[in-house]
Write a protein that holds these residues in place. Structure first.
Motif, PDB file in Angstrom:
ATOM      1  N   ALA A   1       1.266  -7.589   4.464  1.00 51.74           N
ATOM      2  CA  ALA A   1       0.002  -7.111   5.022  1.00 51.74           C
ATOM      3  C   ALA A   1      -0.313  -5.697   4.544  1.00 51.74           C
ATOM      4  CB  ALA A   1       0.056  -7.158   6.544  1.00 51.74           C
ATOM      5  N   LEU A   2       0.694  -4.858   4.455  1.00 49.10           N
ATOM      6  CA  LEU A   2       0.492  -3.490   3.980  1.00 49.10           C
ATOM      7  C   LEU A   2       0.197  -3.465   2.485  1.00 49.10           C
ATOM      8  CD1 LEU A   2       3.428  -1.797   5.936  1.00 49.10           C
ATOM      9  CD2 LEU A   2       1.003  -1.808   6.555  1.00 49.10           C
TER      10      LEU A   2
ATOM     11  N   ARG B   1      -3.333  -4.235   1.449  1.00 48.99           N
ATOM     12  CA  ARG B   1      -4.305  -3.178   1.715  1.00 48.99           C
ATOM     13  C   ARG B   1      -4.156  -2.005   0.763  1.00 48.99           C
ATOM     14  NH1 ARG B   1      -3.708  -6.543   5.550  1.00 48.99           N
ATOM     15  NH2 ARG B   1      -5.323  -6.918   7.120  1.00 48.99           N
TER      16      ARG B   1
ATOM     17  N   SER C   1      -3.591   1.799   7.542  1.00 47.91           N
ATOM     18  CA  SER C   1      -4.255   2.058   6.262  1.00 47.91           C
ATOM     19  C   SER C   1      -5.363   3.091   6.446  1.00 47.91           C
ATOM     20  CB  SER C   1      -4.820   0.754   5.691  1.00 47.91           C
ATOM     21  OG  SER C   1      -5.556   0.997   4.523  1.00 47.91           O
TER      22      SER C   1
ATOM     23  N   VAL D   1       4.710   0.435  -0.387  1.00 47.77           N
ATOM     24  CA  VAL D   1       5.544   0.135   0.775  1.00 47.77           C
ATOM     25  C   VAL D   1       7.013   0.302   0.405  1.00 47.77           C
ATOM     26  CG1 VAL D   1       6.178  -1.584   2.497  1.00 47.77           C
ATOM     27  CG2 VAL D   1       3.824  -1.501   1.639  1.00 47.77           C
TER      28      VAL D   1
ATOM     29  N   ALA E   1      -2.227  -3.346  10.468  1.00 49.73           N
ATOM     30  CA  ALA E   1      -2.233  -2.953   9.060  1.00 49.73           C
ATOM     31  C   ALA E   1      -3.506  -2.190   8.715  1.00 49.73           C
ATOM     32  CB  ALA E   1      -2.084  -4.195   8.177  1.00 49.73           C
ATOM     33  N   ASP E   2      -4.657  -2.646   9.234  1.00 48.82           N
ATOM     34  CA  ASP E   2      -5.910  -1.909   9.023  1.00 48.82           C
ATOM     35  C   ASP E   2      -5.822  -0.523   9.635  1.00 48.82           C
ATOM     36  OD1 ASP E   2      -7.048  -4.074   7.726  1.00 48.82           O
ATOM     37  OD2 ASP E   2      -8.154  -4.787   9.485  1.00 48.82           O
TER      38      ASP E   2
ATOM     39  N   VAL F   1       4.869  -8.297   7.584  1.00 48.21           N
ATOM     40  CA  VAL F   1       4.409  -6.911   7.729  1.00 48.21           C
ATOM     41  C   VAL F   1       4.264  -6.251   6.356  1.00 48.21           C
ATOM     42  CG1 VAL F   1       5.011  -4.633   8.640  1.00 48.21           C
ATOM     43  CG2 VAL F   1       5.410  -6.687  10.025  1.00 48.21           C
TER      44      VAL F   1
END
Length: 326
Positions: free
Chosen positions: A146-147, A150, A322, A154, A318-319, A143
């Motif tokens: 993935a953040l 983008r 974002s 985090v 994640a998309d 997780v």
């Protein structure tokens, strides 16, 4: 529960945390009894510390420290008389990893939390990853990455009763106070939240009561807890993290989003697995339906934390956050 059954139940969680599945199966396959869990996982972690010391480059050393942190963390999930020491070792190893791999990462702490802020400085979007009942900031490797990919900053945190703070603090249902402290310390005026397992409740409760939460995702989060229906292992963990059975029962009684859901003003994505069936925990469909801007994603084949269905939700989630933040 046998060692083999416990290991199988945690396989997808382990791979999501970044443990190599072959090493995980090798380590757990040698367990004659579940009581050996903590010792075996600490031993595997020490193996990676040795590799870090022998590494030819800082990158290789940092990667081994990072993997060691995850093995130390997983040592806390099963029987382990040295659980607090393993959590401290996980924290130390992750710090050493980030010193080598991400020297810009910052340790940020407050009265009820601690964690690492990773990613580019001065970005428009910051996401806070909130762990669950027996998880911590070292766990959600997939997780967090993935953040970060983008372009978000985090903050991976431990809160009361979690991770490295589990031995010195107890869980609290009014988690928005902790998230408020985190936002103050981060020095930003808005954040996104991603909560996993019990962290899903923490995120939803915070979104309802903390106006600076701009978007939120819950993954396998409870809508409501029913103490008498909870499996014995879950009750035992909660008793430990709450500081006794009366406190645990009281905490469980407060985990109820039926009235708070309508107060969540920000966009909310609720992700559930159809194979995640824990007695005493109502799934998130009610939360998504009662929230003004809720969306619901249920994957029929997904387990708890949907580690067995990662391609079906992680990139999309994640998309989604974002886009919601930027």
């Amino acid at each position: 529960m046998s060692a083999a059954e416990f290991a199988a139940a945690n396989l997808s969680r382990a791979t999501g945390a970044g443990l190599d599945p072959h090493e995980y199966l090798r380590v757990t396959g040698e367990l004659a009894d579940l009581e050996e869990w903590g010792e075996a996982f600490v031993r595997a972690a020490h193996g990676h510390l040795v590799r870090a010391g022998q590494a030819a480059t800082a990158i290789s050393a940092g990667e081994h420290f990072q993997v060691a942190a995850r093995w130390f963390h997983f040592a806390t999930l099963g029987p382990n008389r040295e659980r607090a020491l393993a959590a401290a070792e996980a924290d130390t190893a992750m710090g050493r990893a980030l010193d080598l791999l991400e020297p810009g990462a910052r340790r940020i702490e407050g009265p009820g939390f601690t964690g690492w802020l990773r990613g580019p400085a001065d970005v428009a979007a910051t996401a806070v990853v909130v762990p669950g009942l027996d998880s911590g900031k070292e766990e959600f490797h997939d997780v967090i990455n993935a953040l970060l990919r983008r372009g978000m900053a985090v903050f991976a945190m431990d809160g009361p009763g979690q991770g490295v703070l589990a031995d010195t603090t107890t869980v609290r249902a009014d988690y928005h106070h902790v998230i408020g402290q985190v936002i103050d310390a981060l020095g930003t005026d808005r954040v996104g939240l991603v909560g996993l397992s019990l962290g899903g409740y923490y995120v939803a409760e915070s979104a309802a009561r903390e106006s600076r939460v701009a978007a939120a995702i819950t993954v396998s989060g409870p809508f409501r807890l029913h103490w008498d229906l909870l499996p014995r292992p879950v009750r035992e963990i909660l008793i430990q993290r709450a500081g006794g059975e009366p406190a645990a029962r009281d905490f469980a009684g407060q985990v109820d989003l039926s009235t708070l859901a309508s107060q969540i003003a920000c966009p909310l994505l609720v992700v559930d697995g159809g194979q995640d069936v824990i007695p005493g925990v109502a799934n998130g469909e009610s939360l998504a339906r009662l929230t003004p801007h809720g969306q619901y994603l249920r994957l029929s084949h997904g387990d708890h934390l949907l580690g067995n269905a990662r391609p079906d939700w992680l990139a999309a989630a994640a998309d989604w956050i974002s886009g919601a933040l930027t």
